[in-house]
Motif scaffolding. Structure first.
Motif, PDB file in Angstrom:
ATOM      1  N   PRO A 185      -0.787   3.021  -4.577  1.00 39.54           N
ATOM      2  CA  PRO A 185       0.025   3.925  -5.406  1.00 39.54           C
ATOM      3  C   PRO A 185       1.158   3.256  -6.155  1.00 39.54           C
ATOM      4  N   THR A 186       1.464   1.974  -5.871  1.00 39.19           N
ATOM      5  CA  THR A 186       2.603   1.327  -6.533  1.00 39.19           C
ATOM      6  C   THR A 186       2.181   0.106  -7.333  1.00 39.19           C
ATOM      7  N   THR A 187       0.909   0.031  -7.712  1.00 44.89           N
ATOM      8  CA  THR A 187       0.424  -1.118  -8.483  1.00 44.89           C
ATOM      9  C   THR A 187       1.197  -1.256  -9.790  1.00 44.89           C
ATOM     10  N   ALA A 188       1.644  -2.479 -10.094  1.00 41.69           N
ATOM     11  CA  ALA A 188       2.337  -2.827 -11.346  1.00 41.69           C
ATOM     12  C   ALA A 188       3.692  -2.143 -11.498  1.00 41.69           C
ATOM     13  N   MET A 189       4.230  -1.582 -10.424  1.00 39.32           N
ATOM     14  CA  MET A 189       5.554  -0.970 -10.503  1.00 39.32           C
ATOM     15  C   MET A 189       6.633  -1.981 -10.144  1.00 39.32           C
ATOM     16  N   GLU A 190       7.836  -1.737 -10.652  1.00 38.99           N
ATOM     17  CA  GLU A 190       8.971  -2.572 -10.301  1.00 38.99           C
ATOM     18  C   GLU A 190       9.328  -2.359  -8.829  1.00 38.99           C
ATOM     19  N   PRO A 191       9.909  -3.374  -8.171  1.00 39.51           N
ATOM     20  CA  PRO A 191      10.229  -3.257  -6.741  1.00 39.51           C
ATOM     21  C   PRO A 191      11.065  -2.033  -6.396  1.00 39.51           C
ATOM     22  N   SER A 192      12.045  -1.690  -7.235  1.00 39.26           N
ATOM     23  CA  SER A 192      12.889  -0.531  -6.932  1.00 39.26           C
ATOM     24  C   SER A 192      12.077   0.762  -6.980  1.00 39.26           C
ATOM     25  N   THR A 193      11.190   0.888  -7.971  1.00 39.34           N
ATOM     26  CA  THR A 193      10.343   2.081  -8.070  1.00 39.34           C
ATOM     27  C   THR A 193       9.352   2.129  -6.915  1.00 39.34           C
ATOM     28  N   ARG A 194       8.821   0.964  -6.541  1.00 39.49           N
ATOM     29  CA  ARG A 194       7.882   0.895  -5.422  1.00 39.49           C
ATOM     30  C   ARG A 194       8.537   1.381  -4.141  1.00 39.49           C
ATOM     31  N   GLN A 195       9.769   0.962  -3.917  1.00 38.46           N
ATOM     32  CA  GLN A 195      10.482   1.391  -2.722  1.00 38.46           C
ATOM     33  C   GLN A 195      10.721   2.896  -2.732  1.00 38.46           C
ATOM     34  N   GLN A 196      11.017   3.462  -3.896  1.00 37.53           N
ATOM     35  CA  GLN A 196      11.202   4.908  -3.996  1.00 37.53           C
ATOM     36  C   GLN A 196       9.936   5.651  -3.588  1.00 37.53           C
ATOM     37  N   ILE A 197       8.786   5.181  -4.072  1.00 39.17           N
ATOM     38  CA  ILE A 197       7.517   5.849  -3.762  1.00 39.17           C
ATOM     39  C   ILE A 197       7.221   5.773  -2.266  1.00 39.17           C
ATOM     40  N   TYR A 198       7.436   4.599  -1.665  1.00 43.16           N
ATOM     41  CA  TYR A 198       7.152   4.463  -0.240  1.00 43.16           C
ATOM     42  C   TYR A 198       8.132   5.254   0.624  1.00 43.16           C
ATOM     43  N   ARG A 199       9.395   5.322   0.194  1.00 44.90           N
ATOM     44  CA  ARG A 199      10.347   6.167   0.926  1.00 44.90           C
ATOM     45  C   ARG A 199       9.934   7.633   0.846  1.00 44.90           C
ATOM     46  N   LEU A 200       9.432   8.020  -0.301  1.00 47.03           N
ATOM     47  CA  LEU A 200       8.974   9.386  -0.498  1.00 47.03           C
ATOM     48  C   LEU A 200       7.800   9.709   0.421  1.00 47.03           C
ATOM     49  N   LEU A 201       6.811   8.808   0.468  1.00 48.13           N
ATOM     50  CA  LEU A 201       5.668   9.024   1.353  1.00 48.13           C
ATOM     51  C   LEU A 201       6.103   9.018   2.812  1.00 48.13           C
ATOM     52  N   GLY A 202       7.019   8.123   3.148  1.00 46.49           N
ATOM     53  CA  GLY A 202       7.510   8.077   4.521  1.00 46.49           C
ATOM     54  C   GLY A 202       8.227   9.350   4.922  1.00 46.49           C
ATOM     55  N   ARG A 203       8.952   9.954   3.980  1.00 42.52           N
ATOM     56  CA  ARG A 203       9.648  11.206   4.278  1.00 42.52           C
ATOM     57  C   ARG A 203       8.667  12.339   4.544  1.00 42.52           C
ATOM     58  N   PHE A 204       7.604  12.413   3.743  1.00 39.07           N
ATOM     59  CA  PHE A 204       6.606  13.462   3.965  1.00 39.07           C
ATOM     60  C   PHE A 204       5.861  13.242   5.274  1.00 39.07           C
ATOM     61  N   HIS A 205       5.599  11.987   5.597  1.00 39.28           N
ATOM     62  CA  HIS A 205       4.936  11.686   6.873  1.00 39.28           C
ATOM     63  C   HIS A 205       5.801  12.132   8.046  1.00 39.28           C
ATOM     64  N   GLY A 220       2.985  -7.366   1.946  1.00 38.14           N
ATOM     65  CA  GLY A 220       4.378  -7.082   1.686  1.00 38.14           C
ATOM     66  C   GLY A 220       4.640  -5.707   1.120  1.00 38.14           C
ATOM     67  N   THR A 221       3.578  -4.991   0.737  1.00 37.83           N
ATOM     68  CA  THR A 221       3.763  -3.666   0.127  1.00 37.83           C
ATOM     69  C   THR A 221       3.243  -2.537   1.001  1.00 37.83           C
ATOM     70  N   ILE A 222       2.990  -2.802   2.276  1.00 35.86           N
ATOM     71  CA  ILE A 222       2.565  -1.717   3.157  1.00 35.86           C
ATOM     72  C   ILE A 222       3.793  -0.945   3.620  1.00 35.86           C
ATOM     73  N   MET A 223       3.578   0.287   4.026  1.00 35.23           N
ATOM     74  CA  MET A 223       4.688   1.125   4.461  1.00 35.23           C
ATOM     75  C   MET A 223       5.234   0.648   5.810  1.00 35.23           C
ATOM     76  N   PRO A 224       6.554   0.693   6.000  1.00 32.64           N
ATOM     77  CA  PRO A 224       7.126   0.318   7.300  1.00 32.64           C
ATOM     78  C   PRO A 224       6.613   1.207   8.437  1.00 32.64           C
ATOM     79  N   GLU A 225       6.200   2.433   8.085  1.00 33.26           N
ATOM     80  CA  GLU A 225       5.710   3.371   9.107  1.00 33.26           C
ATOM     81  C   GLU A 225       4.276   3.084   9.542  1.00 33.26           C
ATOM     82  N   SER A 226       3.620   2.089   8.954  1.00 35.54           N
ATOM     83  CA  SER A 226       2.221   1.799   9.286  1.00 35.54           C
ATOM     84  C   SER A 226       2.081   1.450  10.760  1.00 35.54           C
ATOM     85  N   GLU A 227       1.215   2.190  11.437  1.00 33.86           N
ATOM     86  CA  GLU A 227       0.996   1.947  12.861  1.00 33.86           C
ATOM     87  C   GLU A 227      -0.206   1.048  13.112  1.00 33.86           C
ATOM     88  N   ARG A 228      -1.186   1.103  12.203  1.00 37.25           N
ATOM     89  CA  ARG A 228      -2.365   0.253  12.333  1.00 37.25           C
ATOM     90  C   ARG A 228      -2.662  -0.407  10.990  1.00 37.25           C
TER      91      ARG A 228
END
Length: 335
Positions: A185-205, A220-228
Motif C-alpha cells: 500500500p505504500t509503494t513509491a510513497m515518501e517515508p513520511s507518507t508511508r509512516q502515516q499509512i502504516y500508523r493508520l492501519l495499525g490504529r484500525f488493527h 524495512g516497510t513492514i508494520m511494527p505490529e506484524s506478528e508473523r
C-alpha cells in the motif's frame, strides 16, 4: 484460523506450456493478527492476493488443498456466496489506488457506494442520503482527512498519492471487514507518507482487532505490529515464522539477505560504502529454475539445490532449504 491457505498452486499458460507460477504456498492468518508476506517484485504476492479475492481471470488455474476463510472453502463455494464474503468480510487495498478508483466519480460518490444499505437506519430516501453523507465525512475523519469538503468534491486524479491511498483505505474499512489485504500500500510513497499509512492501519488493527495480510517488497516497510512473517521468492515460500524470532535468527539465506539489506539501509554508513545485496535478479515466469528457485542467486547453493527442498519445522519456524543457516536447523536437515 481466519484465513487458511494450504498448498496453493497457481498455473499460467506460456509458449512452453503450463507453468506453476505459485508453487504450493502455505500460510495462515489468525483472528486479529497482522501477517506480513514479504518478497521482491515479481515474487507472486499480488497473484496470491487476487486468488484469495477471486479476481484472477480464466487464463490462471488455481488449485489448493485448502483455501478457507473462517472455515469455509472459497474455491468450492458458489460464486454468489463468495462475492458476499468478499463484499463484507474481506477487503483489499492496492498498490496504485488511482488505478482502482473511478476517475469519473467524486470521492463522495465512491465512498457512499462503499457504505452498505444495512448500515443505514433512516427509512426515507431523503434522510438516508443525508445519513450516508455524514458517514462518508466520518470515514474521511477516521483516515486522517480533516478538510473533508474539498476532498469529497474532488476526483481521484486531483488527489495526492497519500490522500488517494487514504480514500482507498476508507472505502475498504467502510463495512468493517474482518480481514484486510494490503498489497504494497505504500509503494513509491515518501517515508513520511508511508509512516502515516502504516500508523493508520495499525490504529484500525488495534481498535477493531482487524486481521491484516500485508504484502511488501522490503523488510524495512513492514508494520511494527506484524506478528508473523512469510518470505516468498518466485512463487515459493522460503521461510515463515514469528516476526521477532525470524528477524533475530533467520534460517534461510534469502531471509538473511533481505534482513541485512534493510538493517544496513537504516544505519549510518560511510560514503561509497558497498551495500549488502543479493546478486542477480528474479527469474521471469518463462524461465523459472528447477528445484529451489533461489538456487542461481543463493550464496550457499550446491548441487543438491536442483531438487526442491522439503519444508521443515523447527520450534515455530518453517523453512525450505537444504543448507540452512542456523546450527540446530543444519543438524535437523542432516537427519
Amino acid at each position: 484460523m481466519l484465513l487458511d491457505v494450504r498448498n496453493l498452486t497457481i498455473t499460467g499458460d506460456s509458449d512452453h506450456g503450463p507453468i506453476d507460477v505459485i508453487d504450493r504456498v502455505s500460510f495462515s492468518v489468525a483472528e486479529g493478527e497482522v501477517h506480513s508476506l514479504v518478497g521482491e517484485s515479481g515474487s507472486g504476492k499480488s497473484l496470491i492476493a487476487s486468488a484469495i479475492m477471486g479476481f484472477l481471470d480464466p487464463r490462471w488455474t488455481v488449485r489448493a488443498d485448502r483455501l478457507w476463510f473462517d472455515g469455509k472453502d472459497l474455491l468450492s463455494m458458489p460464486a454468489a456466496e463468495r462475492r458476499r464474503i468478499i463484499g463484507v468480510d474481506i477487503a483489499m487495498i492496492f498498490q496504485d489506488p488511482r488505478s482502482y478508483l473511478d476517475p469519473n466519480d467524486t470521492v463522495e460518490a465512491q465512498l457512499g457506494e462503499a457504505i452498505l444499505d444495512s448500515d443505514l437506519s433512516s427509512k426515507h430516501w431523503w434522510s438516508r442520503r443525508k445519513e450516508r453523507r455524514n458517514k462518508v465525512i466520518k470515514l474521511l475523519h477516521r483516515v486522517g482527512i480533516k478538510e473533508h469538503q474539498a476532498v469529497m468534491e474532488s476526483f481521484p486524479f486531483e488527489l495526492s498519492e497519500g490522500a488517494a491511498q487514504k480514500i482507498m483505505i476508507a472505502s475498504a474499512i467502510a463495512h468493517r471487514p474482518r480481514l484486510l489485504i494490503a498489497d504494497e500500500p505504500t509503494t513509491a510513497m515518501e517515508p513520511s507518507t508511508r509512516q502515516q499509512i502504516y500508523r493508520l492501519l495499525g490504529r484500525f488493527h488495534a481498535s477493531h482487532k482487524m486481521s491484516i495480510l500485508l504484502m511488501s517488497q522490503d523488510m524495512g516497510t513492514i508494520m511494527p505490529e506484524s506478528e508473523r512473517l512469510t518470505l516468498l521468492y518466485s512463487g515459493q515460500i522460503m521461510e515463515s515464522g514469528p516476526a521477532q524470532a525470524l528477524l533475530k535468527e533467520p534460517f534461510h539465506p534469502y531471509t538473511e539477505a533481505l534482513t541485512s539489506t534493510s538493517l544496513y539501509q537504516q544505519s549510518r554508513c560511510e560514503p561509497k560504502t558497498h551495500l549488502p545485496t543479493l546478486t542477480g535478479a528474479s527469474p521471469p515466469m518463462q524461465h523459472l529454475p528447477i528445484g529451489c528457485r533461489l538456487g542461481p542467486r543463493c550464496p550457499n547453493a550446491r548441487r543438491k539445490c536442483v531438487t526442491t527442498p522439503q519444508t521443515r519445522k523447527l520450534r515455530s519456524h518453517f523453512y525450505a532449504c537444504h543448507y540452512p543457516l542456523n546450527s540446530a536447523a543444519k543438524v535437523q536437515g542432516n537427519d
